[in-house]
Design an enzyme around this catalytic site. Structure first.
Site, PDB file in Angstrom:
ATOM      1  N   ARG A   3       0.642  -1.331   0.086  1.00  0.00           N
ATOM      2  CA  ARG A   3      -0.180   0.049   0.231  1.00  0.00           C
ATOM      3  C   ARG A   3       0.893   1.396   0.136  1.00  0.00           C
ATOM      4  NH1 ARG A   3      -2.191  -3.309  -1.183  1.00  0.00           N
ATOM      5  NH2 ARG A   3      -3.903  -4.488  -0.367  1.00  0.00           N
ATOM      6  N   SER A  22     -11.355   1.283   3.928  1.00  0.00           N
ATOM      7  CA  SER A  22     -10.680   0.677   5.208  1.00  0.00           C
ATOM      8  C   SER A  22     -10.204   2.298   5.835  1.00  0.00           C
ATOM      9  CB  SER A  22      -9.595  -0.036   5.048  1.00  0.00           C
ATOM     10  OG  SER A  22      -9.971  -1.075   4.502  1.00  0.00           O
ATOM     11  N   GLU A  76      -5.145   5.454   7.049  1.00  0.00           N
ATOM     12  CA  GLU A  76      -5.025   5.069   5.624  1.00  0.00           C
ATOM     13  C   GLU A  76      -5.362   6.426   4.680  1.00  0.00           C
ATOM     14  OE1 GLU A  76      -4.669   0.860   4.080  1.00  0.00           O
ATOM     15  OE2 GLU A  76      -6.473   1.860   3.167  1.00  0.00           O
TER      16      GLU A  76
END
Ligand SMILES: Cc1cc2nc3c(=O)[nH]c(=O)nc-3n(C[C@H](O)[C@H](O)[C@H](O)COP(=O)(O)OP(=O)(O)OC[C@H]3O[C@@H](n4cnc5c(N)ncnc54)[C@H](O)[C@@H]3O)c2cc1C
Length: 345
Positions: free
Chosen positions: A165, A239, A338
């Site tokens: 990520r 998320s 995130e």
């Protein structure tokens, strides 16, 4: 190209919060990227390029610069031979339609990335991934305007600094590149196991013994639809926290302290990734609706924070802090956000 003034940013984040942009424009060609950047440079304004805002939280104070919304469209397949096909896409292409069209063409390589919201051009930023695939596995090149070079450049995937990520676009070279397009290497061969456990389970439950990219897409769409809210209907940015990565020793200690098995995945380097959703649930935030902030957690997936009736980013951040504090108190672990809070400070 029209440059609008004082534009509310609530519709440029799927969380639908935040202040206004001093200026905002949409670009549909590389030439328009140049025009927009020149316009901002002449006024010494900062610039942020975005796609659909599915991974962005805007600050309440807004952005005193130019927001460029990338709408560059292109979808071109080049068949090299019976197995190998190259796909060139514009950065503004809706990502899921890119997946759908490549699957329809009988190609595999990105089918597990089905139903991820946002644009193609944003996928390299955090090396978008799901169900065992990420964009770095098929990406060949990124085409972008490089503000250091002052021109468009083509970066091979090996120069993108991809990790879990993450990429150079979100770390060392943040804000340096404005992505205009990508090329991907896809295959005409069927996807091969091992599949992600939930996908495997779906395939066997549905008697699919020889999966194609289309049936893997069908599985991923079904699994995601059951678990995640549609950002065009429910205000959320997916998320909200990354899964924490800790050492094997730390995991053993945590399991001993709590006298329970903690869900985790083992990484090749000996570290383990914990399920942030489980930690949040254990901290008391499953299907949680917070009257004070107007925020909540999605019933089927507590990792997704939902703006139920919050009216400011400050409320969202207050709710986030409640969760972070509770997880910290229970597990002595700090959850990291995130989606990006923009503009960066
Ligand atoms: C319900 C839901 C589920 C999700 N599931 C997943 C998932 O499974 N896996 C996953 O990885 N992500 C997931 N996400 C996060 C999100 O979909 C991805 O990060 C997506 O790539 C963001 O695309 P976007 O166009 O909305 O980018 P934006 O949110 O508009 O931008 C994100 C970042 O990329 C930058 N950026 C965007 N486009 C460009 C460009 N052309 N050039 C330079 N910089 C650019 C922006 O400045 C910003 O920093 C999910 C989000 C939601 C709402």
């Amino acid at each position: 190209m029209t440059i609008s003034e004082n534009v509310p940013l609530t519709n440029y984040s799927t969380m639908h919060l935040g202040g206004s942009a001093a200026y905002l424009c949409e670009v549909t060609t590389r030439m328009e990227i140049l025009e927009a950047l020149t316009w901002a440079q002449q006024r010494t304004l900062p610039v942020i390029m975005i796609g659909t805002g599915s991974n962005i939280i805007w600050r309440d104070e807004g952005f005193a610069g130019l927001v460029i919304v990338n709408k560059i469209l292109r979808f071109e397949l080049f068949k090299e031979d019976e197995t190998n096909t190259y796909l060139t896409i514009g950065a503004g292409e809706p990502w899921d339609s890119v997946v759908a069209r490549s699957v329809q063409a009988g190609l595999s390589g990105i089918e597990a990335l089905s139903l991820i919201p946002g644009t193609a051009g944003a996928t390299p930023i955090q090396n978008v991934g799901a169900y065992g695939q990420d964009i770095s596995q098929t990406l060949v090149t990124v085409e972008a305007f490089d503000t250091q070079v002052g021109d468009f450049v083509t970066l091979p995937a090996s120069d993108c600094g991809f990790g879990y990520r993450t990429s150079r676009f979100k770390t060392t070279d943040r804000g340096r590149f404005y992505i205009s397009g990508l090329s991907l290497h896809l295959s005409a061969l069927s996807p091969t196991p091992p599949f992600y456990p939930a996908v495997s389970e779906y395939l066997s439950q549905h008697g699919i013994n020889a999966p194609s990219s289309a049936t893997v897409r069908e599985a991923v769409v079904a699994i995601r639809s059951a678990k995640l809210p549609d950002p065009s209907v429910v205000n959320n940015t997916g998320s909200f926290f990354a899964n924490p990565v800790i050492s094997g020793g730390q995991l053993a200690q945590l399991q001993a302290d709590h006298d329970t098995l903690i869900p985790h995945w083992s990484n090749d380097d000996g570290s383990v990734k914990l399920a942030a959703a489980w930690l949040i649930e254990q901290a008391g935030f499953k299907d949680y609706h917070d009257a004070e902030t107007g925020m909540g957690t999605w019933p089927a997936q507590p990792l997704v924070l939902v703006n139920e009736h919050a009216n400011s980013t400050a409320s969202l951040l207050a709710f986030k802090q409640k969760i972070v504090t509770a997880v910290q108190a229970k597990f002595n672990l700090t959850l990291e956000q995130e989606p990006e809070l923009l503009p960066l400070k």
